[in-house]
Design an enzyme around this catalytic site. Structure first.
Site, PDB file in Angstrom:
ATOM      1  N   ASP A 223      -3.814  11.971 -10.003  1.00 50.43           N
ATOM      2  CA  ASP A 223      -3.804  11.079  -8.845  1.00 50.43           C
ATOM      3  C   ASP A 223      -4.618  11.718  -7.725  1.00 50.43           C
ATOM      4  OD1 ASP A 223      -2.143   9.243 -10.052  1.00 50.43           O
ATOM      5  OD2 ASP A 223      -0.334   9.830  -8.975  1.00 50.43           O
TER       6      ASP A 223
ATOM      7  N   ARG B 209     -10.328   6.347 -12.455  1.00 50.22           N
ATOM      8  CA  ARG B 209      -9.558   5.232 -11.897  1.00 50.22           C
ATOM      9  C   ARG B 209     -10.068   4.984 -10.475  1.00 50.22           C
ATOM     10  NH1 ARG B 209      -3.665   6.840 -10.685  1.00 50.22           N
ATOM     11  NH2 ARG B 209      -3.431   6.687 -12.944  1.00 50.22           N
TER      12      ARG B 209
ATOM     13  N   GLY C 129      -7.379   3.142  -2.000  1.00 51.24           N
ATOM     14  CA  GLY C 129      -6.904   4.303  -1.247  1.00 51.24           C
ATOM     15  C   GLY C 129      -5.675   3.943  -0.425  1.00 51.24           C
ATOM     16  N   ALA C 130      -4.678   4.824  -0.434  1.00 51.50           N
ATOM     17  CA  ALA C 130      -3.370   4.474   0.110  1.00 51.50           C
ATOM     18  C   ALA C 130      -2.955   5.299   1.329  1.00 51.50           C
ATOM     19  CB  ALA C 130      -2.314   4.634  -0.993  1.00 51.50           C
TER      20      ALA C 130
HETATM   21  C1  LIG Z   1      -2.774   1.982 -11.018  1.00 52.95           C
HETATM   22  C2  LIG Z   1      -2.935   2.392  -9.583  1.00 52.95           C
HETATM   23  C3  LIG Z   1      -2.995   3.722  -9.274  1.00 52.95           C
HETATM   24  C4  LIG Z   1      -3.194   4.120  -7.953  1.00 52.95           C
HETATM   25  N1  LIG Z   1      -3.358   5.452  -7.674  1.00 52.95           N
HETATM   26  C5  LIG Z   1      -3.678   5.818  -6.409  1.00 52.95           C
HETATM   27  C6  LIG Z   1      -4.019   7.149  -6.086  1.00 52.95           C
HETATM   28  O1  LIG Z   1      -4.024   8.052  -6.944  1.00 52.95           O
HETATM   29  N2  LIG Z   1      -4.338   7.447  -4.800  1.00 52.95           N
HETATM   30  C7  LIG Z   1      -4.354   6.486  -3.811  1.00 52.95           C
HETATM   31  O2  LIG Z   1      -4.685   6.795  -2.662  1.00 52.95           O
HETATM   32  N3  LIG Z   1      -4.011   5.212  -4.088  1.00 52.95           N
HETATM   33  C8  LIG Z   1      -3.670   4.861  -5.344  1.00 52.95           C
HETATM   34  N4  LIG Z   1      -3.364   3.539  -5.617  1.00 52.95           N
HETATM   35  C9  LIG Z   1      -3.090   2.598  -4.500  1.00 52.95           C
HETATM   36  C10 LIG Z   1      -4.345   1.903  -4.019  1.00 52.95           C
HETATM   37  O3  LIG Z   1      -5.177   2.861  -3.388  1.00 52.95           O
HETATM   38  C11 LIG Z   1      -4.035   0.795  -3.013  1.00 52.95           C
HETATM   39  O4  LIG Z   1      -3.351   1.308  -1.911  1.00 52.95           O
HETATM   40  C12 LIG Z   1      -3.199  -0.344  -3.597  1.00 52.95           C
HETATM   41  O5  LIG Z   1      -3.507  -0.586  -4.928  1.00 52.95           O
HETATM   42  C13 LIG Z   1      -3.457  -1.654  -2.807  1.00 52.95           C
HETATM   43  O6  LIG Z   1      -4.808  -2.009  -2.897  1.00 52.95           O
HETATM   44  P1  LIG Z   1      -5.337  -3.264  -3.764  1.00 52.95           P
HETATM   45  O7  LIG Z   1      -6.585  -2.841  -4.451  1.00 52.95           O
HETATM   46  O8  LIG Z   1      -4.281  -3.794  -4.612  1.00 52.95           O
HETATM   47  O9  LIG Z   1      -5.846  -4.315  -2.688  1.00 52.95           O
HETATM   48  P2  LIG Z   1      -5.181  -4.976  -1.421  1.00 52.95           P
HETATM   49  O10 LIG Z   1      -6.281  -5.704  -0.741  1.00 52.95           O
HETATM   50  O11 LIG Z   1      -4.405  -3.976  -0.636  1.00 52.95           O
HETATM   51  O12 LIG Z   1      -4.131  -5.992  -2.045  1.00 52.95           O
HETATM   52  C14 LIG Z   1      -4.539  -7.144  -2.784  1.00 52.95           C
HETATM   53  C15 LIG Z   1      -3.288  -7.974  -3.069  1.00 52.95           C
HETATM   54  O13 LIG Z   1      -2.419  -7.274  -3.952  1.00 52.95           O
HETATM   55  C16 LIG Z   1      -1.064  -7.468  -3.612  1.00 52.95           C
HETATM   56  N5  LIG Z   1      -0.466  -6.174  -3.181  1.00 52.95           N
HETATM   57  C17 LIG Z   1      -1.132  -5.045  -2.888  1.00 52.95           C
HETATM   58  N6  LIG Z   1      -0.266  -4.057  -2.576  1.00 52.95           N
HETATM   59  C18 LIG Z   1       0.963  -4.593  -2.649  1.00 52.95           C
HETATM   60  C19 LIG Z   1       2.269  -4.069  -2.464  1.00 52.95           C
HETATM   61  N7  LIG Z   1       2.480  -2.802  -2.129  1.00 52.95           N
HETATM   62  N8  LIG Z   1       3.332  -4.903  -2.623  1.00 52.95           N
HETATM   63  C20 LIG Z   1       3.135  -6.185  -2.990  1.00 52.95           C
HETATM   64  N9  LIG Z   1       1.914  -6.735  -3.207  1.00 52.95           N
HETATM   65  C21 LIG Z   1       0.847  -5.950  -3.053  1.00 52.95           C
HETATM   66  C22 LIG Z   1      -1.062  -8.457  -2.486  1.00 52.95           C
HETATM   67  O14 LIG Z   1      -0.974  -9.758  -3.049  1.00 52.95           O
HETATM   68  C23 LIG Z   1      -2.416  -8.243  -1.841  1.00 52.95           C
HETATM   69  O15 LIG Z   1      -2.869  -9.378  -1.137  1.00 52.95           O
HETATM   70  C24 LIG Z   1      -3.235   3.126  -6.933  1.00 52.95           C
HETATM   71  C25 LIG Z   1      -3.170   1.778  -7.264  1.00 52.95           C
HETATM   72  C26 LIG Z   1      -3.048   1.397  -8.566  1.00 52.95           C
HETATM   73  C27 LIG Z   1      -3.020  -0.063  -8.892  1.00 52.95           C
END
Ligand SMILES: Cc1cc2nc3c(=O)[nH]c(=O)nc-3n(C[C@H](O)[C@H](O)[C@H](O)COP(=O)(O)OP(=O)(O)OC[C@H]3O[C@@H](n4cnc5c(N)ncnc54)[C@H](O)[C@@H]3O)c2cc1C
Length: 308
Positions: free
Chosen positions: A134, A184, A188-189
């Protein structure tokens, strides 16, 4: 603003105690976390692997002593033995945060994390599955990519995560688009400063697409980690344009988010992997999920008010 505040709270020990002690939190946590320990998470694992692939995360981050890091390694070793025993090693891999195995320790943190990650990789190799590292906040990116390079000399299948919100990531994608590389791509979170990251959603999305183009046109195995329908649709077009087939790239989503869409992608024949966290150190993970979606926060606050 709200996202920044929640991400700050996600690192506050006082708020952690408050949130963890609030009874209503448990129900909300259960949406995103498969169980408080491996035994509790196993039914979820067995159910999901019938239709989808899985990557399991033993929750925990930012360990403050070497003994905690050892405990994390032991938890992963047990998990990997279980995947082997239950015949699921070809359907499930593991995701590891280097800060959970010592990266943030003040003396030799990176070396301790590398040694511990090696132990986990050796257990994964014995079980017949893979590991993805991660990615955490931007202060760890160089160190995590350095550990990745070291690990890949012995375990060439170790995967990395790149975050499209970082300005550096398009260049990192170019470095990691070679054959055998598993990347992957997520948005970004963490809460990152404008000096290193795009802050506006439109800019993050544009960066995500640029990075996807690099990875899909490359020779590696892109892992499209997003719930965003636009990003998923664009990824599909780019995969087709690059002549890719199911199995040389995959889609990934988090446990508890867009379950129907996960099933739909798997049913159309693409590889769909679900990131499944379990364990009792859920606080940081849970707060990041709240921060991603304002509706989650409103629901959480309403639930708190209703129970107070
Ligand atoms: C498999 C996986 C591994 C990941 N690993 C990492 C990592 O190692 N490091 C890191 O920084 N981040 C990680 N993330 C988190 C990622 O960076 C984002 O913060 C997160 O996926 C939200 O972005 P999005 O691309 O879904 O788009 P967004 O534009 O944020 O969301 C698109 C849509 O998805 C849905 N959605 C998104 N988040 C949520 C939620 N929490 N609850 C409910 N609905 C939601 C909503 O309908 C939203 O409108 C990971 C995500 C995934 C899917």
């Amino acid at each position: 603003m709200l996202r920044t505040a929640l991400l700050a709270v996600s690192r506050s020990a006082t708020c952690r105690t408050l949130v963890e002690r609030t009874p209503v939190t448990r129900g909300l946590v259960a949406r995103y976390v498969a169980g408080s320990d491996l035994d509790a998470a196993l039914p979820v694992l067995h159910d999901l692997t019938r239709t989808r692939l899985v990557t399991l995360d033993h929750l925990g981050e930012d360990v403050t002593d070497a003994a905690q890091a050892d405990t994390t390694v032991a938890a992963y070793t047990r998990l990997l033995a279980e995947l082997d025993r239950s015949g699921l090693a070809d359907r499930a891999e593991v995701s590891v945060k280097l800060s959970a195995v010592g990266q943030a320790l003040p003396h030799d943190g990176e070396k301790i994390a590398l040694d511990n990650a090696r132990r986990i990789c050796a257990a994964a190799a014995a079980a017949g599955t893979t590991v993805t590292l991660d990615m955490e906040d931007h202060t760890t990116t160089d160190s995590t990519l350095a550990v990745l390079r070291e690990l890949r000399t012995d375990f060439p299948w170790v995967g990395a995560v790149l975050q499209a919100y970082l300005r550096r990531t398009e260049a990192d994608c170019r470095d990691l688009r070679h054959a055998g590389s598993r990347v992957r791509l997520c948005k970004g979170a963490y809460d990152e400063p404008a000096s290193v990251a795009y802050r506006a959603k439109a800019d993050v999305d544009r960066s995500y697409v640029r990075c996807l183009k690099v990875l899909m046109a490359g020779e590696g195995h892109p892992m499209v980690a997003s719930h965003d329908p636009r990003m998923i649709a664009i990824a599909r077009v780019l995969a087709e344009r690059a002549g890719r087939r199911a199995g040389d790239h995959e889609y990934q989503m988090l446990y508890g988010i867009r379950d129907e869409e996960q099933r739909r992608i798997a049913a159309r024949g693409d590889h769909m992997r679900v990131y499944v966290p379990y364990g009792d150190e859920w606080y940081g993970y849970f707060m990041r999920r709240l921060a991603e979606r304002p509706a989650n926060v409103a629901f959480f606050l309403r639930s708190l008010a209703g129970n107070s």
